[in-house]
Every structure is written in C-alpha cells, then in structure tokens.
Write an enzyme that holds these catalytic residues in place. Structure first.
Site, mmCIF file in Angstrom:
data_model
loop_
_atom_site.group_PDB
_atom_site.id
_atom_site.type_symbol
_atom_site.label_atom_id
_atom_site.label_comp_id
_atom_site.label_asym_id
_atom_site.label_seq_id
_atom_site.Cartn_x
_atom_site.Cartn_y
_atom_site.Cartn_z
ATOM 1 N N GLN A 135 -10.512 -8.427 5.815
ATOM 2 C CA GLN A 135 -9.196 -9.030 5.665
ATOM 3 C C GLN A 135 -8.669 -9.553 6.988
ATOM 4 O O GLN A 135 -8.075 -10.619 7.059
ATOM 5 C CB GLN A 135 -8.214 -8.002 5.091
ATOM 6 C CG GLN A 135 -6.807 -8.570 4.938
ATOM 7 C CD GLN A 135 -5.753 -7.487 4.967
ATOM 8 O OE1 GLN A 135 -6.078 -6.346 5.210
ATOM 9 N NE2 GLN A 135 -4.521 -7.859 4.735
ATOM 10 N N ASP B 285 -13.124 5.683 10.110
ATOM 11 C CA ASP B 285 -14.269 5.209 9.326
ATOM 12 C C ASP B 285 -15.569 5.615 10.014
ATOM 13 O O ASP B 285 -16.481 4.810 10.162
ATOM 14 C CB ASP B 285 -14.199 3.692 9.142
ATOM 15 C CG ASP B 285 -15.217 3.197 8.111
ATOM 16 O OD1 ASP B 285 -15.726 4.022 7.331
ATOM 17 O OD2 ASP B 285 -15.515 1.992 8.097
ATOM 18 N N VAL C 105 -13.347 -11.932 11.163
ATOM 19 C CA VAL C 105 -14.738 -12.266 10.908
ATOM 20 C C VAL C 105 -15.549 -11.831 12.121
ATOM 21 O O VAL C 105 -15.076 -11.934 13.258
ATOM 22 C CB VAL C 105 -14.913 -13.785 10.665
ATOM 23 C CG1 VAL C 105 -16.356 -14.117 10.327
ATOM 24 C CG2 VAL C 105 -13.979 -14.256 9.576
#
Length: 928
Positions: free
Chosen positions: A600, A726, A603
């Site tokens: 989101q 994460d 890139v």
C-alpha cells in the site's frame, strides 16, 4: 555405599574423598572446628512423561555444615504451587510435580551448597501432550485400580534408586575437581595432578610424578602423609611458591638456591626406600650441618626467623639436631650440586604461578579462562586494540594469558570459540612477594612520579579528612553540573524564540517559498546530506510540515509539497543533525531494475549502486519508493520510515545506504542480499527422509548460529525502541557466510501473500506470527516481537513450514486465542522448543527479553551442537507438544480447507515503529 549421617547429633565424615569438595576449617559457619566438606551422592535422571502424569525428583548429598537445597527450572527458581511441592530434609530434597503440562518441560537443576562448596545435578523433563480421548480412556480404566497418592506418602522414596547410572558409578572414581580445595587455593593444572587415578591411602609409598621436585625426586617413591590428595598437592604448591621466591631474592647466592631446593624437597616429602618398603630415608645429618654452618648460615638463619625450619607443615628445612647419624641417608650436598643450576630470574618478568599488581609483566603458561574455556592464540586476534602488531611481545605468547599494556585489571585472553574477552584463572601473588616486579611508569616520564607522590600524600591523610575531601569534591561537581544545565536551558529557550521569529518572517515571503531555484540553491548550499533528515528538528513530526490549504498553489512537480517546504526553510542556527544525516546518492550512481514487490505504501525494486563510499564496485541494492499515485500522507510515511532506519547500524539489521531524488520522487536505497531470504534457504535445505544423525547435528548447529544472529539484530532494534511487527524468516535476508540481516520487505512480495490476512478495519496482518494481544487488541511491543521470534524459531527448525499450515487464517486466530501452540518440530532440541514455549507465554511480563534470548543462545552455541537433541521415535500423529489444551488440528487434514490466496495492493503500513509506548490501533481502524 559411603556412610551417611543419621538423625542424631553424630556426623560421620566419609572415609574416602571420592567426589568430595573440601573447604577451610576456618570458614564461616564451621563452629565445630571440623573441616567443611560436601559431596553429591546421587544424580537426577532425565524423564519423559505424558500430560496429566506426575514426576518426582530426589536430590541427595552429604556434607557439613548443614546443606542448603535450591531447585531451578531453566535457570529460574521453581515456585511452589498446588501442583509443585518441595520438601527438604537434612541430606536430601524432593521435588514433586503433579498434573503435568507441556509447559512443565525444561531443565530442572538441584543446587546443593554449604560453606565448603556448591554442587549441582541437572535433569531434562519432557512432557508429551496426550489427546483428550486417550486421557478419558486411561482415566476410566484406572479409576478403580489406582488412587491419588498424597505428598506425605512418598516416604518410601527414600529407599529408591539414587539415580546414578552404572557407568557414572565407575567413571573417574578418584578424580578431584579443580575447585575441591576451596576458593582460597590456586587450582593445579590437569597435567600436574599426579595422584589422580591412584587409590589413595595414608602410609602408602607412591612414585613421585609432581612438578616442584621433579629435578630431585624423579623415579623416587614418597609416602602419602596427609589425609587427602589435595593436601599432597598443597605440598607441591607451597614448594613451588617458596622456591620461586628464593630464586627471585637478590641476596641469596646461586649455590644456596640449589641447596635449599634439594633440602626442601627431601624434607617436605618423606622419601621411601622403595614402593614395598615403607621405611623413610631422611637427609644426612652431616650435610645438614655443613649447609647450616658453612655454606648458607645467613640464609638458614633468615628462614628460622620466618618459622621455615622445623617439623611443622610449613617448614621447608629440618632441624639438623633432630636428624640421626645413620649411614642410610640422603646426601643432599652431592645431589644438589650434581643437578643443573637454577636459572637466574629475569628481574623484568614475573614467574609463572602468579601475577603482581595488574599482571603486566606476567609471562606464565596458563591458557584457560576462569569459566574453563580455552584461550585463542594472540596471533589470530583481529582486535584493533590488542594484536601482535601493537604489542610485539604477544608474538611469542601463543595462547597464554597476558595483560598487554596493563589495560585490564589482571591477565586475560580471547576465549574460544566466540572470541570473548575473559579473565584467566591465575592467582595474584602476595603483596609482600616480588616487590621489584611492581608495575612502574615508563622511564623519562614525570607523570609517574607525580601520581606516586599524590598517592602517598593521600594515604598519609586521616580517614576523616579523606571523607571530607571526597564529599567536597562531589558537592563541587554537582554544583558545576547544575550550573551547566541551567546555561543549556537558557540557551535552548533563546534559540527556540529566535527560530519562531525567523519562521514567522519567512512565511511572509511567498516568492521565496514558491521558488524551485531557491530550493535547489539551499540544497546545494547545505551539502549532500538530505534536507529532510538534516534540516528538521528531531522532535517535529513530518506531518506538521504540510502547508495549509490556502497557501497551496498548483504544484510544479508531482512530489509532495511538504517535502519541498521542508527544504525551503534552512535553519539560521546550527542544528545537531548527526542522528538523521543520510548520504545522498546522485541519479547517475543508481540503476533501478525489476520490481520485487508492491504494497500500500510503496514499491520495492532491485537495483545496482556504483561508485559509492560503501563499495568501490557495483553492489546490489533494494530501492523503495512511493507509488506514482501516492498521497501526501503516504509520502510522509516513507519519509518517516527513512527517519526510523537512518540511525540503524548493526551487522544483523538491513542498512540504509542513502536516498536519491530521481524523476521528482524520493527513493530510499537499502543494501540487498543476493542470496535471497531465509525462508527460501530453508526450503532448499529440507532433509531427505533417510537423513542420518550427523546431518541433524550439523543442521542444528547451523540453525543455532542463524537464530543467534536474528536475536542479536532484534536486541539492537529493541535497544533503539523500535518494534518490527513482522519478524519471520521471509524478512531475514541471507548474505555471504550465512550472515543474516533483518529487513521488512516480506509484506511487499506477492510470493508470501498467504502469510497475511486482511483483518476487519485493519491492514494486512501476519496473524500466524502474531501474539494474542496483537491480534485482539492491536498492541505491539517488544513482547509481541518476542512471540514472533518464537514462531521464527519454529520456522527454522521445521525447514520453512508455514505455521498452522492446513488451517485458515480465521481458524489460526481462534487457535491462538485458545492457547493452541505450535507442536515441537521433528528433531528439534528440547532447550530450543522450551525457549519457543517461553516466547509464547500468555503473560507478556513472563516472556524473555531479546537480551535474555541472545545470551541464552550464545551460551548454547558454546556447548556441543548435539547436547540437547532428543530422538523422537514415538508416533507424533495427533499429538501436540506445545498446547496447553486439546491438540491443534494436525497439518494437511481434509477437514481444514486451505486459505485462499489474496493479492494485496492496499492496507499495509510501515512495519517498524518507534516504541515510545505500547502501540495500539485506533478505534477507526487506522494503524497510525
């Protein structure tokens, strides 16, 4: 079996010294005057139980004064509960755990101590989970045949086997540990324990194989006159110390040194005629008189003043008047003069048994640290401070303990295999011994004399005056510090007022604000550091730099306006921006290649960076940038991420190389590992079905090395107050020599789409790696990262399997909420899985920190890689070693449909956040 103390007041000391640890009779707590001792009489056995069962451990020892028992689980104290009971007796302690749970698995250690020493024994308990159906059938079948046994009914446990294996009973029966003599004795090297392995008995004649008197007593037999081997070692130790002192004394002649050593050896050791004849041969009376009256009269008189002449245990020389005139005697005169002369001691160096002051001149041969590790050779040192080029004397020091330059407090070395700095097990010489070897300053320097004068003046002061001077100095220092703080506060206040005035003045000049030429001019003027990092004070949020709507005109470029405005306000005051200074890369130095992934907020492309300061040759990099349709908030988010990682500098964390302005866009350039991520490596390394034990051991050693690197990187991030959110093998990049670097590119790679789940009102989240509080409450902290680290360990030891594979993401959320933990991977060491379970503790306060995890992994890496491998021959189907409730649905079952893969193009956010407080989602679902 050795005699044991009974319940009455009579204390029976064992007749032999097998496995004994002795202390000093003068130790605290030994009011009876009896020499304190301790011995462990049983060893704990490893145990494998099923959940719901009970286990009993018994720890036994003998000793005086009274013993103290302590039970530990995984190096932490065992807490008494309704299930866990501990009962201590005079010479034993019992640990009983009922209603076992898989969380009870771990290392259990019994520590027994008294003033003499401390001994311990360890057991590994493994608790396997049993399905509810099996538990119910077992309960029904045994309802009428068994009953619960109370804790008080374990008295018959006294007569059970002591837990000693047969090979442990017979091995090293006569081996005495290094610490057997107590903390006040210098340990004897293993090569000098010449009585080990020999059945010791007082009065026997044994061939001498010691070190101190090897020159005179080689191949001769000496009588065992003391009660234990350690006391016989004391003779060698005392002789060696005395002879070194005599050899270093400048007033003793060379001839007297030889004679005194020969006399001392033949006097302190009682020489036998042969091994079968226990008759003692003494020194010839004639030789003794000649030495005392003619050869060394002054030396013997000095020895008599220090009580070194006579028949006491410390006496080095005999009383000549008490020697017999028999012809069957030892001619020490001829023996001493025929031997090689004692070498002169180099006055500038220290002898090998102890060190003086800080040990700067120590040149002994000890090559072992206080923790028992071997020293690494100095020639292999890569340290910038301590190497053979800076200290040439280390060239011939091999791996012996040294203190080059006197930088440490005592001799030390780099220990194997991790190269850590550790102090060595070298005793310090008595304060009055070797006064000529005291550390001196470099000749020609006047600082040494001044410091010595100041030290002497300080020592001459009254203690009350010393306390007054110290107190006055502390008060004066605090006063100066207070004045300095006040001055800094006043300066900061004036500076902030001036800055506000200048900003107000600049806001009234729109022609300057809207000038792209001026913006480029200020960038050039301020150097190559990026203005967004170096020109904004650290406490100002990037979103606050957005201009108001009424001042926004048509943007000359598609890039965000607040970034341009941040450039247009160069500070008139110098700002300390070292923490946020980022290297700027010109577009000609960067070549952007194919796209790696997309999320989101940005890139990621692969790229090639050339002609940089970090690498003289082209290097592979990862380039992160905003999408072409990104909003100002998304661009600010990338800016914020650059701020976050700009200060990262750790070998196990991905490094920001710099930023680049290309096509009116801001690009963040990171280092990139060409070998891919850890998950890809693990999938390649999946072992075949017929793999051998050697391959398992090698894999476990490599896995432990990888896990330690991840823990080091996460410990660094935690110390920087950052939460990753994460952590997984997909976000661990692999470099050369298996170097692991933590990154956050996994969210942007479409190949890992099944690892994320679009939660209601939230972004894409890695629920299979998330803790319960992170899933349900959106609370992220170091504790939630520790949970993810436990899942990452599970990934490593399962060769890249997906956690909870076979279950959908919604089912995973329910499994985590109901405390269904991941099962133990095949061939996973017990201590590793025990660490995983600790990382998954429901109470976040009970989870270990990354510092504790790193320390534990490093200590395990020093042990044998196969130390904790437990073979799993039982059928693992349907069992769940990590669950506290019913077993999790087994993997690859048809009843659990696989989760449908979704391609994510929105909803993600930067994964590493500053951990100023526990991170929580807002009510509207926005993650920031």
């Amino acid at each position: 079996m050795s005699p044991r103390p009974e319940d009455d007041d009579l204390v029976i000391e064992p007749a032999d010294d097998e496995g004994l640890h002795y202390g000093n009779a003068s130790m605290e707590g030994t009011s009876t005057g009896q020499r304190p001792y301790i011995r462990l009489t049983s060893q704990l056995r490893n145990a494998t139980k099923s959940s719901g069962d009970e286990v009993r451990f018994k720890c036994e020892a003998l000793g005086t004064p009274p013993l103290k028992f302590i039970w530990l689980k995984n190096n932490g104290p065992v807490e008494k509960t309704k299930r866990v009971k501990i009962r201590d007796k005079e010479n034993s302690s019992r640990l009983v755990i009922t209603q076992l749970d898989v969380l009870d698995s771990g290392y259990y250690q019994c520590i027994v101590s008294n003033p003499a020493a401390s001994v311990n024994t360890t057991s590994v308990l493994r608790v396997n989970n049993v399905p509810d159906a099996v538990k119910l059938s077992q309960k029904k079948g045994s309802h009428h045949s068994t009953k619960h046994i109370a804790f008080d009914e374990y008295e018959d446990y006294e007569m059970m086997d002591r837990g000693r294996l047969p090979d442990e009973e017979d091995a090293d029966l006569y081996r005495v540990p290094d610490s057997a003599a107590g903390s006040n004795y210098a340990p004897v090297a293993v090569s000098e324990r010449w009585l080990d392995g020999i059945k010791y008995r007082v009065g026997d004649c044994v061939q001498y194989r010691g070190e101190a008197c090897r020159q005179y007593l080689s191949n001769k037999f000496v009588m065992m006159t003391n009660e234990s081997r350690e006391e016989m070692y004391d003779i060698d130790r005392n002789l060696r110390a005395a002879m070194l002192f005599i050899n270093g004394a400048p007033t003793i002649s060379q001839k007297c040194r030889q004679l005194s050593q020969a006399v001392a050896c033949h006097h302190m050791y009682k020489v036998c005629e042969s091994d079968s004849n226990n008759q003692i041969v003494s020194i010839c009376k004639h030789d003794c008189d000649v030495i005392q009256n003619d050869e060394c009269p002054s030396e013997l008189a000095l020895a008599a003043q220090h009580e070194l002449v006579g028949d006491t245990p410390k006496a080095l020389f005999p009383l000549c008047s008490r020697l017999s005139s028999t012809s069957n005697c030892i001619p020490v005169m001829s023996t001493a003069l025929q031997s090689s002369p004692v070498a002169e001691v180099n006055r500038g160096h220290l002898t090998h048994w102890c060190y003086v002051n800080s040990g700067t001149q120590y040149e002994g041969t000890v090559a072992q640290t206080s923790s028992g590790k071997q020293c690494a050779p100095w020639i292999d040192s890569t340290s910038r401070d301590f190497n053979v080029h800076r200290f040439p004397e280390l060239m011939n020091s091999k791996n012996y303990c040294r203190n080059p330059g006197g930088k440490k407090s005592r001799p030390w070395c780099y220990s194997k295999p991790m190269g850590q700095e550790e102090y060595c097990d070298v005793p310090q010489c008595p304060s009055d011994m070797y006064p000529h070897l005291n550390d001196k300053k470099v000749e020609g320097s006047t600082k040494g004399g001044v410091s010595e004068s100041v030290t002497a003046l300080w020592d001459s002061l009254d203690p009350t005056m010393q306390v007054a001077l110290v107190g006055g100095g502390v008060f004066f220092s605090l006063l100066l510090l207070l004045l300095f703080c006040c001055a800094c506060c006043c300066r900061a206040k004036k500076k902030s007022q001036k800055t506000r005035h200048q900003n107000a003045h600049c806001s009234s000049a729109p022609s300057v604000i809207n000038s792209a030429a001026n913006s480029a001019y200020y960038r050039k003027l301020n150097g190559t550091s990026t203005p967004i990092m170096g020109r904004v004070p650290p406490h100002v949020e990037m979103t606050s730099l957005l201009p108001s709507a009424q001042h926004l005109g048509p943007p000359p470029y598609p890039m965000d306006q607040h970034l341009q405005q941040a450039r247009r306000f160069p500070s008139q005051e110098p700002i300390d921006d070292n923490s946020y200074k980022v290297f700027e890369i010109t577009p000609s130095q960067l070549s952007v290649r194919e796209k790696i992934g997309e999320g989101q907020f940005g890139v990621v492309h692969s790229g090639i960076y050339t002609s940089g300061l970090f690498a003289p040759e082209p290097m592979a990099v990862a380039v992160k940038k905003c999408r072409h349709d990104a909003t100002n908030a998304e661009r600010a988010q990338l800016e914020q991420e650059i701020r976050a990682v700009a200060t990262f500098d750790h070998p196990n964390v991905i490094k920001l190389i710099g930023v680049c302005y290309m096509d009116n866009s801001l690009l963040a350039v990171f280092e990139y590992m060409v070998h891919g991520d850890l998950h890809e490596l693990l999938k390649v390394r999946v072992p075949p079905a017929d793999h051998d034990m050697g391959g398992i051991t090698e894999a476990n050693a490599e896995f432990l090395y990888i896990a330690t690197q991840i823990a080091l990187g996460m410990e660094y991030l935690a110390s920087m107050s950052f939460v990753h959110r994460d952590l997984a093998t997909r976000n661990c990049l692999v470099g050369d020599t298996r170097t692991i670097k933590i990154a956050d590119f996994g969210l942007m790679r479409t190949s890992y789409g099944s690892d994320y789940y679009k939660m209601l009102h939230r972004s894409w989240m890695p629920v299979r790696w998330m803790s319960k509080e992170a899933i349900e409450q959106g609370r992220f902290s170091e504790a939630s990262d520790v949970w993810s680290f436990g899942v990452t360990l599970w990934e490593i030891w399962s060769f890249g399997r997906q956690p909870y594979e076979g279950a959908s993401n919604q089912q995973v959320i329910e499994l985590v909420a109901n405390r269904h933990l991941l099962e133990c991977p095949h061939n996973c060491p017990t201590n590793i899985y025990s660490l995983m379970v600790e990382c998954w503790h429901e109470n976040i306060e009970r989870r270990p920190t990354f510092s504790e995890i790193r320390s534990r992994l490093q200590s395990w890496s020093l042990a044998s890689p196969a130390h904790s491998i437990l073979q799993q021959h039982n059928n693992r189907a349907g069992s769940h070693s990590g669950s506290s409730g019913a077993g999790r649905p087994p993997t690859h079952q048809r009843g659990y449909p696989s989760q449908k893969l979704h391609r994510r193009v929105e909803g993600a956010s930067p994964l590493m956040k500053r951990h100023d407080a526990n991170y929580a989602y807002s009510e509207d679902g926005d993650s920031d």
